[in-house]
Enzyme design. Structure first.
Site, PDB file in Angstrom:
ATOM      1  CB  SER A  10      -0.775   0.029   1.059  1.00  0.00           C
ATOM      2  OG  SER A  10      -1.468   1.304   1.604  1.00  0.00           O
ATOM      3  CE1 TYR A  26      -4.229  -1.484   5.426  1.00  0.00           C
ATOM      4  CE2 TYR A  26      -3.226   0.731   4.899  1.00  0.00           C
ATOM      5  CZ  TYR A  26      -3.802  -0.601   4.609  1.00  0.00           C
ATOM      6  OH  TYR A  26      -3.952  -1.238   3.236  1.00  0.00           O
TER       7      TYR A  26
END
Length: 306
Positions: free
Chosen positions: A151, A176
């Protein structure tokens, strides 16, 4: 690479592919493309009924698709071991593993049945254990690949090896980002170790830029009206799943891909655009970080390899 699209996926007949998180979003799109081009695809999902619905959706477009739905909860090491044992008993050789599944949550810190912080457990440790438990089957295939789905959030993250489970100072978005940094460092360290062992398995990476999957609305679902506004504003900046999936499809199937390569969108900030080779963050590419993460993951999961 600028004009590459899902129609250019090479024939996949005879290949066995495993896609984690294949019941929706990027995972579903990846599984569908692989199945349309002839692969036998394992939809590795936590929610089996949702996986069966996804398989039915794929079959509507590709009636001859070879699909299997299998339960896998990456937040449980017991589930990971059970999945790997059942899969390798039925499929001794595996050609492709797409470590796609991920969780992104906002709010309070949550832990798994094994006592790990949920983001790190699911996005890093679950896939680390799964890959190790499937490595012998991957080695039996002629030219197997493992695709690690990263990501953009990894680029601003820093791993704290004294607090991998974010117990001291938890922030959901930071947790995250750290988990996706862990994913990226894992993929690059795996490439280094595969090369050193002269394995024929290839470890490659991809990220979708800003893509409108179901993860963002789900992350904001407990934050009321303002959470909904934030989710909608984010979605306005994103590209479709059909575009966002292309980097990982390219990494999984394109001819000439080498271990350690990282693919993402070509546009400004790697947010949107055509498939291009991109760079990981300096921390993700640091061999010292990769080695420390690998050692920690082996210790935490009890799965040792390479």
């Amino acid at each position: 690479m600028n004009d590459w699209n899902a129609h250019l996926v090479p024939p996949q007949h005879g290949r066995v592919a495993v896609v984690t998180g294949a019941n929706s979003g990027l995972g579903l799109s990846t599984a569908a493309a692989l199945a349309r081009h002839g692969a036998r695809v394992m939809l590795a999902v936590r929610d089996v009924p949702a996986g069966e619905r996804a398989a039915d959706e794929i079959r509507k477009a590709a009636p001859r698709a070879a699909l299997e739905v299998r339960r896998l909860d990456l937040a449980s090491l017991g589930s990971v071991r059970e999945f790997a044992a059942g899969l390798t008993a039925d499929h001794p050789a595996i050609d492709l593993l797409v470590n796609n599944a991920g969780v992104v949550l906002l709010g309070e810190r949550r832990t798994t049945v094994d006592g790990f912080e949920l983001h790190f457990a699911t996005n890093v440790l679950g896939h680390f254990a799964l890959t190790g438990l499937l490595l012998d089957a991957l080695d039996r295939a002629e030219l197997a690949r493992v695709v690690h789905v990263s990501s953009l959030s990894h680029k601003k993250a820093v791993l704290d090896f004294h607090d991998l489970m974010s117990e001291k100072d938890f922030d959901a978005s930071r947790a995250y980002g750290r988990s996706k940094l862990g994913t990226t460092a894992f993929g690059l360290e795996m490439d280094r170790r595969l090369r050193a062992s002269r394995s024929r398995v290839t470890s490659v990476l991809a990220h979708p830029g800003l893509t409108s999957t179901n993860l963002t609305p789900r992350a904001w679902e407990n934050h009321g009206f303002m959470g909904g506004v934030a989710a909608r504003l984010f979605l306005l900046r994103t590209q479709s799943v059909e575009r966002g999936v292309l980097p990982q499809l390219y990494a999984a199937t394109a001819l000439g891909v080498s271990g350690g390569q990282f693919f993402g969108p070509s546009g400004k900030g790697e947010r949107r655009g055509h498939v291009a080779e991109v760079r990981p963050s300096a921390e993700a590419a640091d061999p010292t970080v990769g080695s420390r993460l690998w050692a920690a993951a082996q210790d935490l999961t009890g799965v040792s390899y390479l």
